[in-house]
Design a protein around this motif. Structure first.
Motif, mmCIF file in Angstrom:
data_model
loop_
_atom_site.group_PDB
_atom_site.id
_atom_site.type_symbol
_atom_site.label_atom_id
_atom_site.label_comp_id
_atom_site.label_asym_id
_atom_site.label_seq_id
_atom_site.Cartn_x
_atom_site.Cartn_y
_atom_site.Cartn_z
ATOM 1 N N PRO A 93 -26.292 -45.898 -10.109
ATOM 2 C CA PRO A 93 -26.691 -44.628 -9.496
ATOM 3 C C PRO A 93 -27.665 -44.811 -8.333
ATOM 4 C CG PRO A 93 -27.803 -44.940 -11.604
ATOM 5 C CD PRO A 93 -26.827 -46.077 -11.453
ATOM 6 N N ALA A 94 -27.570 -43.891 -7.389
ATOM 7 C CA ALA A 94 -28.471 -43.848 -6.239
ATOM 8 C C ALA A 94 -28.577 -42.394 -5.778
ATOM 9 C CB ALA A 94 -27.955 -44.737 -5.111
ATOM 10 N N THR A 95 -29.563 -42.146 -4.953
ATOM 11 C CA THR A 95 -29.755 -40.814 -4.381
ATOM 12 C C THR A 95 -29.709 -40.925 -2.867
ATOM 13 O OG1 THR A 95 -31.172 -40.163 -6.231
ATOM 14 C CG2 THR A 95 -31.331 -38.838 -4.220
ATOM 15 N N VAL A 96 -28.913 -40.060 -2.251
ATOM 16 C CA VAL A 96 -28.857 -39.959 -0.796
ATOM 17 C C VAL A 96 -29.796 -38.827 -0.402
ATOM 18 C CG1 VAL A 96 -27.399 -39.492 1.216
ATOM 19 C CG2 VAL A 96 -26.459 -40.758 -0.739
ATOM 20 N N GLN A 97 -30.744 -39.118 0.481
ATOM 21 C CA GLN A 97 -31.680 -38.114 0.975
ATOM 22 C C GLN A 97 -31.407 -37.881 2.451
ATOM 23 O OE1 GLN A 97 -35.503 -39.063 -1.904
ATOM 24 N NE2 GLN A 97 -35.695 -39.608 0.225
ATOM 25 N N LEU A 98 -31.200 -36.637 2.807
ATOM 26 C CA LEU A 98 -30.973 -36.236 4.195
ATOM 27 C C LEU A 98 -32.154 -35.390 4.628
ATOM 28 C CD1 LEU A 98 -27.302 -35.117 3.564
ATOM 29 C CD2 LEU A 98 -28.031 -37.291 4.550
ATOM 30 N N SER A 99 -32.687 -35.667 5.803
ATOM 31 C CA SER A 99 -33.841 -34.892 6.268
ATOM 32 C C SER A 99 -33.864 -34.849 7.790
ATOM 33 C CB SER A 99 -35.145 -35.504 5.736
ATOM 34 O OG SER A 99 -35.292 -36.832 6.180
ATOM 35 N N GLY A 100 -34.650 -33.917 8.311
ATOM 36 C CA GLY A 100 -34.866 -33.830 9.747
ATOM 37 C C GLY A 100 -33.738 -33.231 10.553
#
Length: 162
Positions: A141-148
Motif C-alpha cells: 500500500p501507498a498514498t498518492v498526495q496531490l497538492s498545489g
C-alpha cells in the motif's frame, strides 16, 4: 521559378509541422499516449478514492487546507490551491508512473515517508497532459498526495513505466 517557390514552401511547411510536433506531446521523456487514452474516459473521483494501476481517475479536488495529508507535501502548497489524496496498491515490480492532466505537486507516501521521484517529465504544450513522474516503491500500500493545483479538477493516471 514557381517550382522553386513551391518546393521552398513545402520544405518550410514540413519543418513547421515537425517543430509543432516536437513542441507537444513528443517532447516528453517517455510516451504518454496511454495516459491520453485513459484520460478521455476517466471516471469521476473524490479525495480518498482508491487508484488502480493501469487506470485513470478524474478527481474533484478540495481546498488544500481541508485535506489531511499523511505527511506534509514536499512542496508547500500555496493558499487557495486544491488537492486530494488517494490510496494505491503498488505491484511487485514496484515502479509507478503517475501522470497529471494539469499542474500540481505529486507526493507518494509509503511506510510513513514521502518517496523521492526517480524521474520527471513535463511539457506545457501537450493537450490534456502536463506532467509525468516516476517512482520506485516497495510492493504494497501507498498514498498518492496531490497538492498545489490551481484548478479544482485534475485527471490522474497511474501506470507501470513502458
Amino acid at each position: 521559378m514557381k517550382t522553386i517557390v513551391i518546393s521552398l514552401f513545402a520544405i518550410l511547411a514540413g519543418t513547421s509541422f515537425a517543430m509543432a510536433a516536437d513542441s507537444g506531446c513528443d517532447t516528453f521523456k517517455w510516451p504518454v499516449a496511454r495516459e491520453q487514452a485513459l484520460f478521455a474516459a476517466a471516471p469521476a473521483a473524490q479525495s480518498g478514492a482508491a487508484l488502480t494501476v493501469g487506470q485513470a481517475m478524474d478527481f474533484t479536488l478540495a481546498a488544500v487546507d481541508t485535506i489531511s495529508f499523511e505527511v506534509p507535501p514536499d512542496r508547500a502548497p500555496a493558499a487557495g490551491t486544491f488537492g486530494a489524496t488517494a490510496s494505491i496498491v503498488v505491484p511487485p515490480e514496484g515502479e509507478l508512473q503517475v501522470s497529471l492532466s494539469d499542474e500540481a505537486w505529486i507526493d507518494i507516501v509509503q511506510d510513513g515517508h514521502a518517496v523521492k521521484s526517480a524521474g520527471f517529465s513535463g511539457v506545457k504544450t501537450c493537450p490534456g497532459i502536463r506532467k509525468s513522474v516516476r517512482f520506485k516503491l516497495s510492493a504494497g500500500p501507498a498514498t498518492v498526495q496531490l497538492s498545489g493545483s490551481k484548478k479544482a479538477d485534475l485527471k490522474v493516471a497511474v501506470l507501470t513505466p513502458e
